[in-house]
Design a protein around this motif. Structure first.
Motif, short mmCIF file in Angstrom:
data_model
loop_
_atom_site.label_atom_id
_atom_site.label_comp_id
_atom_site.label_asym_id
_atom_site.label_seq_id
_atom_site.Cartn_x
_atom_site.Cartn_y
_atom_site.Cartn_z
N UNK A 1 59.22 39.32 56.54
CA UNK A 1 60.14 38.57 57.42
C UNK A 1 60.04 37.10 57.04
N UNK A 2 61.20 36.49 56.80
CA UNK A 2 61.27 35.05 56.52
C UNK A 2 61.81 34.35 57.75
N UNK A 3 61.14 33.25 58.13
CA UNK A 3 61.55 32.51 59.34
C UNK A 3 61.80 31.06 58.97
N UNK A 4 62.87 30.49 59.48
CA UNK A 4 63.12 29.06 59.27
C UNK A 4 64.03 28.56 60.39
N UNK A 5 63.90 27.25 60.72
CA UNK A 5 64.81 26.74 61.75
C UNK A 5 66.10 26.18 61.17
N UNK A 6 66.20 26.11 59.84
CA UNK A 6 67.39 25.52 59.22
C UNK A 6 68.39 26.60 58.80
N UNK A 7 69.60 26.51 59.38
CA UNK A 7 70.64 27.51 59.07
C UNK A 7 71.05 27.44 57.60
N UNK A 8 71.11 26.21 57.04
CA UNK A 8 71.54 26.08 55.64
C UNK A 8 70.50 26.72 54.70
N UNK A 9 69.23 26.53 55.02
CA UNK A 9 68.17 27.13 54.20
C UNK A 9 68.29 28.65 54.27
N UNK A 10 68.49 29.17 55.48
CA UNK A 10 68.55 30.64 55.63
C UNK A 10 69.79 31.20 54.93
N UNK A 11 70.87 30.42 54.91
CA UNK A 11 72.08 30.87 54.21
C UNK A 11 71.77 31.06 52.72
N UNK A 12 71.06 30.07 52.15
CA UNK A 12 70.67 30.17 50.73
C UNK A 12 69.71 31.35 50.51
N UNK A 13 68.77 31.51 51.47
CA UNK A 13 67.80 32.61 51.34
C UNK A 13 68.53 33.95 51.35
#
Ligand SMILES: C[S@@+](CC[C@H](N)C(=O)[O-])C[C@H]1O[C@@H](n2cnc3c(N)ncnc32)[C@H](O)[C@@H]1O
Length: 236
Positions: free
Chosen positions: A67-79
């Motif tokens: 599971x990958x967690x991040x608060x940044x939507x742009x980072x998660x979009x790239x992920x």
């Protein structure tokens, strides 16, 4: 939310990569290999502050579930794009921060890791992170915090002491520049540095010990001014 947290949320709001020293696949893959060595197995992994998933996709073949967690939507979009491209069917992503992530998890993990993230957390937030992690860590599990800024080496790196073109005048110029930045950031009530805060290994150790873990520090292979903290239960 604290003023610092506001700053980092805004700072990462449109970022699309984890700011590795090089974005070349060869470099990231070597960094991932070093990290896999310290992660030292496990079948399930939580990557807190996974960013654009640059490391996650290299961890993927070694784990059953991640599971990958991040608060940044742009980072998660790239992920998300990267995970699709590499067909990593074992990774799911969650948008959350260090406070909200725990209620969104539906299982515990063999490994909980964070690479280049705790510099954006205060000591109190790190304390809470370790406490919460301990509730989501399987027996014999490990928490591995990668790339923590070392307060003894970071200022030396900032003034160019590790660079090729070290010379007295260069160091003096960089030290002056850093000092000016520091004053201006303090005046504006902003973090002094966009790389975040350094954390003392001794203070981290005290936090970790408080939660009945032990901690080993290892120098980063790829960043002169960073260290890794490998955290486990004494009997594991
Ligand atoms: C320097 S990047 C590293 C990304 C990734 N771990 C890597 O090594 O490629 C730091 C990441 O941590 C995330 N982050 C920082 N503070 C966070 C917090 N409190 N909660 C969730 N994510 C956070 C940022 O959005 C960013 O994606």
């Amino acid at each position: 939310m604290s003023r610092e947290k506001d700053f980092w949320v805004e700072f990462f709001a449109d970022r699309r990569n984890g700011g590795h020293r090089s974005s070349a696949e060869e470099f990231i893959s070597s960094e991932a290999k070093e990290k896999l060595f310290h992660l030292d197995g496990g079948k399930t992994l939580l990557d807190f502050g996974c960013g654009a998933g640059e490391l996650l996709v290299y961890y993927s073949p070694e784990y059953e579930k991640m599971v990958g967690v991040d608060f940044s939507a742009s980072m998660l979009e790239e992920a998300s794009k990267r995970i699709m491209e590499r067909k990593c069917g074992n990774i799911s992503l969650i948008q959350a921060d260090d406070k909200t992530v725990w209620e969104k998890l539906d299982s515990s993990f063999d490994r909980i890791t964070a690479a280049g993230v705790i510099q954006y957390l205060t000591y109190q937030e790190i304390d809470n992170f370790i406490l919460n992690s301990s509730n989501y860590l399987n027996k014999d599990g490990k928490i591995v915090l990668f790339d923590i800024l070392d307060p003894r080496l970071y200022p030396l790196w900032k003034i160019g002491l590790f660079s090729q073109d070290t010379g007295f005048l260069n160091i003096l110029r960089k030290a002056g520049f850093e000092f000016k930045n520091m004053i201006s950031a303090r005046a504006k009530n902003r973090p002094v540095n966009i790389l975040g805060y350094s954390h003392s290994p001794d203070k981290l150790k005290k936090i970790v010990n408080k939660h009945d873990f032990e901690m080993t520090c290892v120098q980063s292979m790829y960043y002169e001014y960073k260290f890794h903290a490998i955290i486990s239960r004494p009997d594991s």
